[in-house]
Scaffold this active site. Sequence first.
Site, mmCIF file in Angstrom:
data_model
loop_
_atom_site.group_PDB
_atom_site.id
_atom_site.type_symbol
_atom_site.label_atom_id
_atom_site.label_comp_id
_atom_site.label_asym_id
_atom_site.label_seq_id
_atom_site.Cartn_x
_atom_site.Cartn_y
_atom_site.Cartn_z
ATOM 1 N N GLY A 1 21.794 -24.435 90.083
ATOM 2 C CA GLY A 1 21.507 -23.361 89.026
ATOM 3 C C GLY A 1 20.655 -22.138 89.673
ATOM 4 N N CYS A 2 20.962 -22.047 90.877
ATOM 5 C CA CYS A 2 20.398 -20.876 91.905
ATOM 6 C C CYS A 2 21.504 -20.032 92.050
ATOM 7 C CB CYS A 2 19.678 -21.396 93.043
ATOM 8 S SG CYS A 2 18.222 -22.581 92.669
ATOM 9 N N ALA A 3 21.226 -18.910 92.284
ATOM 10 C CA ALA A 3 22.260 -17.929 92.536
ATOM 11 C C ALA A 3 22.628 -17.877 94.108
ATOM 12 C CB ALA A 3 21.802 -16.420 92.131
ATOM 13 N N SER A 4 21.666 -18.291 94.794
ATOM 14 C CA SER A 4 21.946 -18.267 96.344
ATOM 15 C C SER A 4 21.888 -19.754 96.728
ATOM 16 C CB SER A 4 20.771 -17.702 97.040
ATOM 17 O OG SER A 4 19.566 -17.882 96.449
#
Length: 136
Positions: A49-52
């Site tokens: 769920g994190c872009a990075s």
Amino acid sequence: MAQQAFEEIVEDFEFLEDWEDRYRYVIDRGKAMDGLDDALKVPATKVDGCASQVWLHPQTDGGTFRFDGDSDAMIVRGLIAVLRALYNGVPVGQVGAVDAPGELARLGLNDHLSAQRSNGLRAMIERIRAVASEAA
């Protein structure tokens, strides 16, 4: 209910009036944090769920919650450092009672993070709560 380390961040933020300075402060907190050992950067510690890329390694030894973390994005490393200040040292059974969104709102982060970063921050908080709930 915030930890003293988090209260110090709140005080520092009040001193910094410019959001560019506040971002730099958060990034500097991330730079000062020890990185996570590569052996701990595994699918089980990765936060979805994190872009990075984000990894959190929680520990609940002795009934106290703490975690280490890392990211490939400097601002996210800084956000991990802020979350560590909020959660590290909290009794495991009380982690779920920490009002992370309310505490983080004191910093004004909600209004200054991109939607992707906000979603990632929520995903990290959910992971922290889930791990602590399982351990409690």
